[in-house]
Design a protein around this motif. Structure first.
Motif, mmCIF file in Angstrom:
data_model
loop_
_atom_site.group_PDB
_atom_site.id
_atom_site.type_symbol
_atom_site.label_atom_id
_atom_site.label_comp_id
_atom_site.label_asym_id
_atom_site.label_seq_id
_atom_site.Cartn_x
_atom_site.Cartn_y
_atom_site.Cartn_z
ATOM 1 N N ALA A 43 0.835 -1.210 0.000
ATOM 2 C CA ALA A 43 0.000 0.000 0.000
ATOM 3 C C ALA A 43 0.866 1.254 0.000
ATOM 4 C CB ALA A 43 -0.933 -0.003 1.201
ATOM 5 N N ASP A 44 1.908 1.254 0.802
ATOM 6 C CA ASP A 44 2.827 2.401 0.853
ATOM 7 C C ASP A 44 3.496 2.614 -0.501
ATOM 8 O OD1 ASP A 44 2.216 2.844 3.498
ATOM 9 O OD2 ASP A 44 4.041 1.899 4.276
ATOM 10 N N ARG A 45 3.896 1.525 -1.116
ATOM 11 C CA ARG A 45 4.556 1.619 -2.421
ATOM 12 C C ARG A 45 3.605 2.166 -3.475
ATOM 13 N NH1 ARG A 45 9.092 -2.694 -3.342
ATOM 14 N NH2 ARG A 45 8.923 -1.800 -5.401
ATOM 15 N N TYR A 46 2.368 1.683 -3.431
ATOM 16 C CA TYR A 46 1.377 2.152 -4.393
ATOM 17 C C TYR A 46 1.159 3.657 -4.225
ATOM 18 C CZ TYR A 46 -2.989 2.868 -6.864
ATOM 19 O OH TYR A 46 -3.946 3.345 -7.703
ATOM 20 N N GLU A 47 1.012 4.082 -2.987
ATOM 21 C CA GLU A 47 0.810 5.502 -2.699
ATOM 22 C C GLU A 47 2.006 6.331 -3.178
ATOM 23 O OE1 GLU A 47 0.407 8.194 1.267
ATOM 24 O OE2 GLU A 47 -0.785 6.360 1.228
ATOM 25 N N TYR A 48 3.196 5.832 -2.923
ATOM 26 C CA TYR A 48 4.416 6.527 -3.348
ATOM 27 C C TYR A 48 4.474 6.618 -4.869
ATOM 28 C CZ TYR A 48 9.328 7.587 -4.038
ATOM 29 O OH TYR A 48 10.501 8.165 -4.446
ATOM 30 N N GLN A 49 4.142 5.528 -5.551
ATOM 31 C CA GLN A 49 4.150 5.526 -7.016
ATOM 32 C C GLN A 49 3.143 6.522 -7.571
ATOM 33 O OE1 GLN A 49 3.716 1.209 -7.639
ATOM 34 N NE2 GLN A 49 5.377 1.432 -9.100
ATOM 35 N N GLN A 50 1.972 6.591 -6.968
ATOM 36 C CA GLN A 50 0.954 7.540 -7.398
ATOM 37 C C GLN A 50 1.445 8.976 -7.223
ATOM 38 O OE1 GLN A 50 -0.829 5.409 -9.258
ATOM 39 N NE2 GLN A 50 -2.531 6.721 -8.763
ATOM 40 N N GLU A 51 2.057 9.229 -6.090
ATOM 41 C CA GLU A 51 2.585 10.569 -5.807
ATOM 42 C C GLU A 51 3.665 10.940 -6.823
ATOM 43 O OE1 GLU A 51 5.228 12.417 -2.280
ATOM 44 O OE2 GLU A 51 3.408 11.372 -1.619
ATOM 45 N N LEU A 52 4.550 10.016 -7.097
ATOM 46 C CA LEU A 52 5.617 10.240 -8.066
ATOM 47 C C LEU A 52 5.036 10.494 -9.453
ATOM 48 C CD1 LEU A 52 8.699 10.272 -7.870
ATOM 49 C CD2 LEU A 52 8.695 7.882 -8.554
ATOM 50 N N HIS A 53 4.023 9.727 -9.800
ATOM 51 C CA HIS A 53 3.371 9.887 -11.099
ATOM 52 C C HIS A 53 2.730 11.272 -11.225
ATOM 53 C CE1 HIS A 53 1.187 8.878 -14.733
ATOM 54 N NE2 HIS A 53 0.078 9.293 -14.143
ATOM 55 N N LEU A 54 2.047 11.720 -10.183
ATOM 56 C CA LEU A 54 1.404 13.033 -10.213
ATOM 57 C C LEU A 54 2.427 14.159 -10.328
ATOM 58 C CD1 LEU A 54 -1.425 12.545 -7.567
ATOM 59 C CD2 LEU A 54 -1.685 12.716 -10.056
ATOM 60 N N LYS A 55 3.529 14.032 -9.611
ATOM 61 C CA LYS A 55 4.593 15.039 -9.705
ATOM 62 C C LYS A 55 5.154 15.092 -11.117
ATOM 63 C CE LYS A 55 6.295 14.819 -4.941
ATOM 64 N NZ LYS A 55 7.439 14.440 -4.106
ATOM 65 N N LYS A 56 5.401 13.916 -11.677
ATOM 66 C CA LYS A 56 5.950 13.829 -13.033
ATOM 67 C C LYS A 56 4.973 14.414 -14.044
ATOM 68 C CE LYS A 56 7.719 10.554 -16.360
ATOM 69 N NZ LYS A 56 6.942 9.597 -17.101
ATOM 70 N N GLU A 57 3.706 14.122 -13.875
ATOM 71 C CA GLU A 57 2.673 14.646 -14.763
ATOM 72 C C GLU A 57 2.631 16.178 -14.731
ATOM 73 O OE1 GLU A 57 -1.508 13.467 -14.084
ATOM 74 O OE2 GLU A 57 -1.053 11.836 -15.462
ATOM 75 N N ALA A 58 2.735 16.752 -13.545
ATOM 76 C CA ALA A 58 2.729 18.215 -13.396
ATOM 77 C C ALA A 58 3.940 18.831 -14.092
ATOM 78 C CB ALA A 58 2.703 18.605 -11.925
#
Length: 108
Positions: A43-58
């Motif tokens: 769950a932590d990894r998934y959350e981290y990946q999502q956060e990283l993805h959103l930052k990259k998208e921005a």
């Protein structure tokens, strides 16, 4: 600020964004290689990946704006509002050289 200074500022920001995006991609790739054992870790990894993805998208969105501004400089129509066609205020372009709308149209 003249057009050449603006172009240089945009190109420098583009280079910096490219480096950050590549570092995010590398970080995500390395992160996926690490073994996972517990469900809370998943769950932590998934959350981290999502956060990283959103930052990259921005960052990628900002990069698109910079590319658009550089293209406008090349075409000779930089600094004109995309809605009303008037000149974008110099102060606005100093703050954000990739601005596409004058203050009045941006507030609408």
């Amino acid at each position: 600020m003249n057009l050449e200074e603006i172009k240089n500022k945009l190109e420098k920001e583009r280079e910096e964004l490219d480096l950050i995006i590549k570092s995010y991609e590398k970080e995500a790739e390395e992160f996926l290689k690490e073994p996972v054992s517990a469900s809370d870790e998943i769950a932590d990894r998934y959350e981290y990946q999502q956060e990283l993805h959103l930052k990259k998208e921005a960052l990628e969105e900002r990069l698109k704006k910079i590319e658009k501004a550089l293209k406008k400089i090349e075409e000779g129509n930089y600094g004109l509002c995309e809605k009303c066609g008037q000149k974008i205020e110099e102060q606005r372009l100093k703050i954000d050289p990739s601005a596409t709308l004058c203050r009045k149209c941006a507030l609408k």
